[in-house]
Write a protein that holds these residues in place. Structure first.
Motif, PDB file in Angstrom:
ATOM      1  N   LEU A 175      15.562 -64.747 -15.211  1.00 38.26           N
ATOM      2  CA  LEU A 175      15.848 -66.171 -15.332  1.00 38.26           C
ATOM      3  C   LEU A 175      14.904 -67.035 -14.519  1.00 38.26           C
ATOM      4  O   LEU A 175      14.618 -68.178 -14.889  1.00 38.26           O
ATOM      5  CB  LEU A 175      17.287 -66.464 -14.884  1.00 38.26           C
ATOM      6  N   TYR A 176      14.439 -66.487 -13.401  1.00 37.35           N
ATOM      7  CA  TYR A 176      13.627 -67.319 -12.515  1.00 37.35           C
ATOM      8  C   TYR A 176      12.851 -66.440 -11.547  1.00 37.35           C
ATOM      9  O   TYR A 176      13.399 -65.469 -11.008  1.00 37.35           O
ATOM     10  CB  TYR A 176      14.540 -68.262 -11.737  1.00 37.35           C
ATOM     11  N   LEU A 177      11.589 -66.782 -11.341  1.00 32.67           N
ATOM     12  CA  LEU A 177      10.768 -66.166 -10.306  1.00 32.67           C
ATOM     13  C   LEU A 177      10.141 -67.284  -9.488  1.00 32.67           C
ATOM     14  O   LEU A 177       9.538 -68.202 -10.045  1.00 32.67           O
ATOM     15  CB  LEU A 177       9.657 -65.301 -10.907  1.00 32.67           C
ATOM     16  N   ASP A 178      10.300 -67.205  -8.183  1.00 30.12           N
ATOM     17  CA  ASP A 178       9.689 -68.163  -7.264  1.00 30.12           C
ATOM     18  C   ASP A 178       8.660 -67.390  -6.444  1.00 30.12           C
ATOM     19  O   ASP A 178       9.013 -66.659  -5.522  1.00 30.12           O
ATOM     20  CB  ASP A 178      10.753 -68.787  -6.367  1.00 30.12           C
ATOM     21  N   TYR A 179       7.397 -67.550  -6.799  1.00 26.58           N
ATOM     22  CA  TYR A 179       6.325 -66.792  -6.163  1.00 26.58           C
ATOM     23  C   TYR A 179       6.117 -67.184  -4.709  1.00 26.58           C
ATOM     24  O   TYR A 179       5.701 -66.359  -3.906  1.00 26.58           O
ATOM     25  CB  TYR A 179       5.018 -66.963  -6.946  1.00 26.58           C
ATOM     26  N   GLU A 180       6.381 -68.440  -4.373  1.00 27.62           N
ATOM     27  CA  GLU A 180       6.204 -68.889  -2.985  1.00 27.62           C
ATOM     28  C   GLU A 180       7.235 -68.284  -2.047  1.00 27.62           C
ATOM     29  O   GLU A 180       6.911 -67.809  -0.966  1.00 27.62           O
ATOM     30  CB  GLU A 180       6.312 -70.418  -2.924  1.00 27.62           C
ATOM     31  N   GLN A 181       8.501 -68.312  -2.458  1.00 27.01           N
ATOM     32  CA  GLN A 181       9.594 -67.848  -1.609  1.00 27.01           C
ATOM     33  C   GLN A 181       9.959 -66.378  -1.841  1.00 27.01           C
ATOM     34  O   GLN A 181      10.715 -65.803  -1.068  1.00 27.01           O
ATOM     35  CB  GLN A 181      10.834 -68.720  -1.820  1.00 27.01           C
ATOM     36  N   GLY A 182       9.475 -65.794  -2.936  1.00 27.90           N
ATOM     37  CA  GLY A 182       9.751 -64.378  -3.221  1.00 27.90           C
ATOM     38  C   GLY A 182      11.102 -64.116  -3.857  1.00 27.90           C
ATOM     39  O   GLY A 182      11.619 -63.003  -3.785  1.00 27.90           O
ATOM     40  N   TYR A 183      11.673 -65.131  -4.536  1.00 30.55           N
ATOM     41  CA  TYR A 183      12.976 -64.976  -5.187  1.00 30.55           C
ATOM     42  C   TYR A 183      12.807 -64.499  -6.628  1.00 30.55           C
ATOM     43  O   TYR A 183      11.942 -64.990  -7.356  1.00 30.55           O
ATOM     44  CB  TYR A 183      13.734 -66.314  -5.264  1.00 30.55           C
ATOM     45  N   ALA A 184      13.674 -63.580  -7.043  1.00 25.63           N
ATOM     46  CA  ALA A 184      13.763 -63.152  -8.439  1.00 25.63           C
ATOM     47  C   ALA A 184      15.234 -63.196  -8.838  1.00 25.63           C
ATOM     48  O   ALA A 184      16.080 -62.602  -8.169  1.00 25.63           O
ATOM     49  CB  ALA A 184      13.221 -61.736  -8.612  1.00 25.63           C
ATOM     50  N   VAL A 185      15.540 -63.937  -9.908  1.00 24.45           N
ATOM     51  CA  VAL A 185      16.904 -64.021 -10.418  1.00 24.45           C
ATOM     52  C   VAL A 185      16.924 -63.314 -11.768  1.00 24.45           C
ATOM     53  O   VAL A 185      16.192 -63.701 -12.684  1.00 24.45           O
ATOM     54  CB  VAL A 185      17.379 -65.490 -10.575  1.00 24.45           C
ATOM     55  N   TYR A 210      20.003 -70.015 -20.705  1.00 29.61           N
ATOM     56  CA  TYR A 210      18.768 -70.696 -21.093  1.00 29.61           C
ATOM     57  C   TYR A 210      18.549 -72.008 -20.342  1.00 29.61           C
ATOM     58  O   TYR A 210      17.548 -72.678 -20.543  1.00 29.61           O
ATOM     59  CB  TYR A 210      18.778 -70.994 -22.598  1.00 29.61           C
ATOM     60  N   GLY A 211      19.471 -72.382 -19.469  1.00 31.69           N
ATOM     61  CA  GLY A 211      19.411 -73.671 -18.791  1.00 31.69           C
ATOM     62  C   GLY A 211      18.230 -73.852 -17.849  1.00 31.69           C
ATOM     63  O   GLY A 211      17.896 -74.977 -17.481  1.00 31.69           O
ATOM     64  N   TRP A 212      17.585 -72.763 -17.448  1.00 26.77           N
ATOM     65  CA  TRP A 212      16.458 -72.867 -16.518  1.00 26.77           C
ATOM     66  C   TRP A 212      15.104 -72.665 -17.197  1.00 26.77           C
ATOM     67  O   TRP A 212      14.080 -72.568 -16.518  1.00 26.77           O
ATOM     68  CB  TRP A 212      16.601 -71.858 -15.391  1.00 26.77           C
ATOM     69  N   LEU A 213      15.083 -72.608 -18.525  1.00 22.36           N
ATOM     70  CA  LEU A 213      13.814 -72.382 -19.222  1.00 22.36           C
ATOM     71  C   LEU A 213      12.763 -73.442 -18.897  1.00 22.36           C
ATOM     72  O   LEU A 213      11.568 -73.160 -18.917  1.00 22.36           O
ATOM     73  CB  LEU A 213      14.024 -72.320 -20.730  1.00 22.36           C
ATOM     74  N   LYS A 214      13.187 -74.661 -18.580  1.00 23.87           N
ATOM     75  CA  LYS A 214      12.218 -75.707 -18.236  1.00 23.87           C
ATOM     76  C   LYS A 214      11.567 -75.453 -16.876  1.00 23.87           C
ATOM     77  O   LYS A 214      10.531 -76.006 -16.557  1.00 23.87           O
ATOM     78  CB  LYS A 214      12.875 -77.089 -18.275  1.00 23.87           C
ATOM     79  N   TYR A 215      12.190 -74.566 -16.076  1.00 22.76           N
ATOM     80  CA  TYR A 215      11.633 -74.217 -14.773  1.00 22.76           C
ATOM     81  C   TYR A 215      10.861 -72.907 -14.803  1.00 22.76           C
ATOM     82  O   TYR A 215       9.927 -72.714 -14.031  1.00 22.76           O
ATOM     83  CB  TYR A 215      12.752 -74.103 -13.720  1.00 22.76           C
ATOM     84  N   TYR A 216      11.294 -71.998 -15.671  1.00 23.01           N
ATOM     85  CA  TYR A 216      10.650 -70.686 -15.717  1.00 23.01           C
ATOM     86  C   TYR A 216      10.914 -70.019 -17.059  1.00 23.01           C
ATOM     87  O   TYR A 216      12.037 -70.014 -17.551  1.00 23.01           O
ATOM     88  CB  TYR A 216      11.161 -69.769 -14.591  1.00 23.01           C
ATOM     89  N   ASP A 217       9.865 -69.415 -17.634  1.00 24.57           N
ATOM     90  CA  ASP A 217       9.966 -68.659 -18.884  1.00 24.57           C
ATOM     91  C   ASP A 217       9.155 -67.377 -18.708  1.00 24.57           C
ATOM     92  O   ASP A 217       7.927 -67.422 -18.584  1.00 24.57           O
ATOM     93  CB  ASP A 217       9.421 -69.493 -20.045  1.00 24.57           C
TER      94      ASP A 217
END
Length: 189
Positions: A60-70, A8-15
């Motif tokens: 846990l995380y999606l970065d739409y600009e860079q195309g990363y999915a964790v 849950y540590g990245w919830l402030k960055y992505y939910d």
């Protein structure tokens, strides 16, 4: 197993429940009700169902600009009986691919076993990401060994310098960039 929570540590960055493009957009979590089980053992309500009886995930995380999915996993990855990779590919990955995601970091610390079948969905996923990649981080050695018996390592990068044990201490964008640089070195790009 009910004590194993998704990170849950990245919830402030992505939910994922707040992301309108996420497969789990709008999902409401009831942390007072344990209803999902794997082999009769309740799991934390924060895990998300992908269509498999034995494998659950958390984006846990999606970065739409860079195309990363964790994506973090819990349970038994069972392609032999439940075709878990098919559920993952059709219900989650295909939606993420359509949104432009080409770099997948699979966190497998809570994958307790693997039962393989053929590698066709892994091959399809590998072909779908074209200039991207799929990597497995934190999977137990015996799980990776079993995956490698079914040639999954042909399509999913794992082991060696990709064993990043302190990933939880990093911000998600830093973690993704680190994995990307390690993959680039490995691929000689």
């Amino acid at each position: 197993m009910h004590n194993i929570e998704p990170f849950y540590g990245w919830l402030k960055y992505y939910d994922s429940s707040q992301d309108e493009y996420s497969p789990f957009h709008g999902k409401e979590y009831n942390y007072d009700l344990y209803s999902e089980t794997i082999y009769g053992y309740y799991i934390d309500p924060g895990w998300d169902f992908i269509g498999s009886e034995t494998l659950y995930i958390k984006i846990l995380y999606l970065d739409y600009e860079q195309g990363y999915a964790v994506i973090e996993f819990i349970g038994e990855w069972n392609d032999a009986l439940h075709n878990d990779v098919m559920h993952l590919k059709r219900n989650i990955v295909d939606e993420l691919l359509a949104a432009g995601f080409t770099k997948y970091i699979l966190i497998g610390e809570n994958v307790l076993n693997f039962h393989g079948s053929d590698d066709s969905y892994y091959e399809e996923w590998f072909e779908d990401v074209e200039d991207g990649w799929v990597t497995a981080i934190g999977f137990r050695d015996f799980v990776l060994s079993e995956m490698n018996l079914y040639n999954i390592d042909t399509y999913v990068n794992s082991g060696g310098n990709l064993e990043i044990i302190n990933w939880r201490t990093m911000k998600p964008d830093i973690f993704c960039q680190l994995v990307d640089s390690l993959i680039q070195k490995r691929l000689g790009m």
